[in-house]
Design an enzyme around this catalytic site. Sequence first.
Site, PDB file in Angstrom:
ATOM      1  CG  HIS A  91      -1.965   1.098   1.160  1.00 26.86           C
ATOM      2  ND1 HIS A  91      -3.055   1.058   0.305  1.00 26.86           N
ATOM      3  CD2 HIS A  91      -2.062   2.275   1.839  1.00 26.86           C
ATOM      4  CE1 HIS A  91      -3.779   2.148   0.471  1.00 26.86           C
ATOM      5  NE2 HIS A  91      -3.195   2.910   1.386  1.00 26.86           N
ATOM      6  CD1 TRP A 145      -8.009   8.973  -0.214  1.00 29.47           C
ATOM      7  CD2 TRP A 145      -6.780  10.004  -1.766  1.00 29.47           C
ATOM      8  NE1 TRP A 145      -6.737   8.449  -0.166  1.00 29.47           N
ATOM      9  CE2 TRP A 145      -5.961   9.062  -1.102  1.00 29.47           C
ATOM     10  CE3 TRP A 145      -6.230  10.788  -2.783  1.00 29.47           C
ATOM     11  CZ2 TRP A 145      -4.626   8.874  -1.422  1.00 29.47           C
ATOM     12  CZ3 TRP A 145      -4.900  10.599  -3.108  1.00 29.47           C
ATOM     13  CH2 TRP A 145      -4.115   9.658  -2.433  1.00 29.47           C
ATOM     14  NE  ARG A 161      -4.811   5.350  -2.223  1.00 31.68           N
ATOM     15  CZ  ARG A 161      -5.552   5.873  -3.205  1.00 31.68           C
ATOM     16  NH1 ARG A 161      -5.241   5.603  -4.465  1.00 31.68           N
ATOM     17  NH2 ARG A 161      -6.574   6.645  -2.962  1.00 31.68           N
ATOM     18  CE1 TYR A 192       0.515  10.311   0.964  1.00 29.22           C
ATOM     19  CE2 TYR A 192      -1.788  10.909   0.644  1.00 29.22           C
ATOM     20  CZ  TYR A 192      -0.818   9.948   0.840  1.00 29.22           C
ATOM     21  OH  TYR A 192      -1.164   8.628   0.919  1.00 29.22           O
TER      22      TYR A 192
END
Length: 285
Positions: free
Chosen positions: A219, A245, A222, A254
């Site tokens: 994961h 999302w 990603r 992020y």
Amino acid sequence: MLWKEAVVRFIREKQNKDTANEVSIFKYLDAYFGHLYVDEIRRMHVDDIIQQRLKEGVSNTTINRLLQKLRAVLNIAHKEWEVKCDPPYIKLLKEPKKRVRWLSEGEAQRLIMALPSHIADMATFSLETGLRESNVTLLRWDQVDLSERIIYVEGDDILKGDTAFVVPLSDVVIDVIKRQVGNHPERVFTYKGRPVRRANTKSFKNACERAGIENFRWHDFRHTWATWHVQNGTPLAVLQELGGWSDYKMVKRYAHFSHKHLKRFVNRSQSGSATNIATLASVSQ
């Protein structure tokens, strides 16, 4: 409605992709609710489950997955199936902040070189699209439109949220997909002619060791994809749409990887402040 009946109907109607994990959760809950009707389930039963799992050393995150499944069945029974019941309030446990583990481009290249070719293709695909593991391993040819250079992610393919989205494809992804043509009539990614079920396998973990990549899960591809996007200046709103999302908060984690938008505020010469400070500094010398 008996709890057992509710579970059977839930599995049949929802047909979630995590069936194996789902069945495991329901088997565990059966010890508590197998003899009860849905309207007999109380908060004290939920508290008993939480305390028992904590004694077993299970993490809050794992307990929450169980509570979410329990809550989903009770809410659907009450709201959709019109079962006469008053579902107890189920509060999730506090979880640690989600980690953001990502690779540098050099690390990513090193890892891909260490992977078997069929896993390397999926890893490259993940780094270029940001799709979750099951969206990659279960990708079907009817989702791919090479002429438009896009992939459709919708319906049962969506893991989180309910909104379908389109994934634009880079030249690198197009090349990866073309290498899979003819391997299987339905599924894109295969191994020895058979559809791949999982990518986060022992072979992947062994390759991580050979490449010197520590504390890395599938994961995290990603996370790496999202981090690279932000570092290259992709606006968070665009990243949210690209990654499918539904919650902006998931993208905000992020934000700290981007600093370019702050640079224009560092030089304060337009306001005269920098000039004044420079003058004072020269005078003091």
